[in-house]
Design an enzyme around this catalytic site. Sequence first.
Site, PDB file in Angstrom:
ATOM      1  N   ASP A 237      99.214  19.280  33.912  1.00 49.25           N
ATOM      2  CA  ASP A 237      98.887  18.769  35.243  1.00 49.25           C
ATOM      3  C   ASP A 237      99.756  17.541  35.522  1.00 49.25           C
ATOM      4  O   ASP A 237      99.937  16.694  34.648  1.00 49.25           O
ATOM      5  CB  ASP A 237      97.405  18.395  35.305  1.00 49.25           C
ATOM      6  CG  ASP A 237      96.924  18.166  36.717  1.00 49.25           C
ATOM      7  OD1 ASP A 237      97.395  17.202  37.351  1.00 49.25           O
ATOM      8  OD2 ASP A 237      96.074  18.932  37.192  1.00 49.25           O
ATOM      9  N   ILE A 238     100.308  17.464  36.730  1.00 50.35           N
ATOM     10  CA  ILE A 238     101.179  16.329  37.056  1.00 50.35           C
ATOM     11  C   ILE A 238     100.390  15.053  37.348  1.00 50.35           C
ATOM     12  O   ILE A 238     100.968  13.975  37.389  1.00 50.35           O
ATOM     13  CB  ILE A 238     102.145  16.646  38.213  1.00 50.35           C
ATOM     14  CG1 ILE A 238     101.395  16.981  39.489  1.00 50.35           C
ATOM     15  CG2 ILE A 238     103.105  17.753  37.829  1.00 50.35           C
ATOM     16  CD1 ILE A 238     102.287  17.068  40.725  1.00 50.35           C
TER      17      ILE A 238
ATOM     18  N   ASN B 226      87.361  24.445  40.126  1.00 48.71           N
ATOM     19  CA  ASN B 226      86.895  23.943  41.419  1.00 48.71           C
ATOM     20  C   ASN B 226      87.010  25.082  42.427  1.00 48.71           C
ATOM     21  O   ASN B 226      88.047  25.734  42.501  1.00 48.71           O
ATOM     22  CB  ASN B 226      87.733  22.745  41.870  1.00 48.71           C
ATOM     23  CG  ASN B 226      87.612  21.581  40.919  1.00 48.71           C
ATOM     24  OD1 ASN B 226      86.531  21.239  40.465  1.00 48.71           O
ATOM     25  ND2 ASN B 226      88.737  20.966  40.590  1.00 48.71           N
TER      26      ASN B 226
ATOM     27  N   GLN C  39      88.936  21.403  45.080  1.00 51.38           N
ATOM     28  CA  GLN C  39      90.121  22.261  44.956  1.00 51.38           C
ATOM     29  C   GLN C  39      91.154  21.820  45.981  1.00 51.38           C
ATOM     30  O   GLN C  39      90.862  21.718  47.165  1.00 51.38           O
ATOM     31  CB  GLN C  39      89.750  23.735  45.174  1.00 51.38           C
ATOM     32  CG  GLN C  39      90.898  24.671  44.937  1.00 51.38           C
ATOM     33  CD  GLN C  39      90.502  26.149  45.079  1.00 51.38           C
ATOM     34  OE1 GLN C  39      89.373  26.480  45.423  1.00 51.38           O
ATOM     35  NE2 GLN C  39      91.452  27.012  44.807  1.00 51.38           N
TER      36      GLN C  39
ATOM     37  N   HIS D 257      92.753  28.442  39.574  1.00 54.52           N
ATOM     38  CA  HIS D 257      93.279  27.887  38.332  1.00 54.52           C
ATOM     39  C   HIS D 257      92.152  27.216  37.561  1.00 54.52           C
ATOM     40  O   HIS D 257      91.151  26.807  38.133  1.00 54.52           O
ATOM     41  CB  HIS D 257      94.424  26.894  38.586  1.00 54.52           C
ATOM     42  CG  HIS D 257      94.061  25.773  39.511  1.00 54.52           C
ATOM     43  ND1 HIS D 257      93.928  25.943  40.880  1.00 54.52           N
ATOM     44  CD2 HIS D 257      93.808  24.464  39.268  1.00 54.52           C
ATOM     45  CE1 HIS D 257      93.606  24.774  41.436  1.00 54.52           C
ATOM     46  NE2 HIS D 257      93.529  23.875  40.470  1.00 54.52           N
ATOM     47  N   LEU D 258      92.315  27.147  36.250  1.00 54.08           N
ATOM     48  CA  LEU D 258      91.360  26.504  35.360  1.00 54.08           C
ATOM     49  C   LEU D 258      91.977  25.213  34.850  1.00 54.08           C
ATOM     50  O   LEU D 258      93.156  25.186  34.495  1.00 54.08           O
ATOM     51  CB  LEU D 258      91.048  27.395  34.158  1.00 54.08           C
ATOM     52  CG  LEU D 258      90.142  28.603  34.336  1.00 54.08           C
ATOM     53  CD1 LEU D 258      90.784  29.639  35.227  1.00 54.08           C
ATOM     54  CD2 LEU D 258      89.821  29.210  32.992  1.00 54.08           C
TER      55      LEU D 258
END
Length: 115
Positions: free
Chosen positions: A30-31, A86, A93, A99-100
């Site tokens: 994740d960024i 989410n 979200q 996505h998880l």
Amino acid sequence: MSDTIFGKIVNGDIPTEFVYEDEHCVAINDIHPQAPVHVLVIPRKAIEKLSDAQDDDQALLGHLMLAAGKVARQLGVDDAFRLIVNNGGGAGQTVFHLHLHILAGSTLAESRMLG
């Protein structure tokens, strides 16, 4: 394929280093990490949100869970990690491609947040 940033990543339109990949999904860091380990598991199939999944997506959804376990093992955090999905903007979200989130690290023991 989805025109979201995740769709573009899955398609190869945005070069990204995968933490994990197989024929059904990819995993990326994740960024904007919310924990020392924060990885996203993204299906190659574009499903906007979990509640949009259909009966024929059952195998894919199970596969995502197994892939999350593989990623956690690969990263050495399989003894303690949080898995979050989410569903919709009201739930946080921001990218509308299912996505998880895999979150792990020392801060999780201190946090009671459910994401």
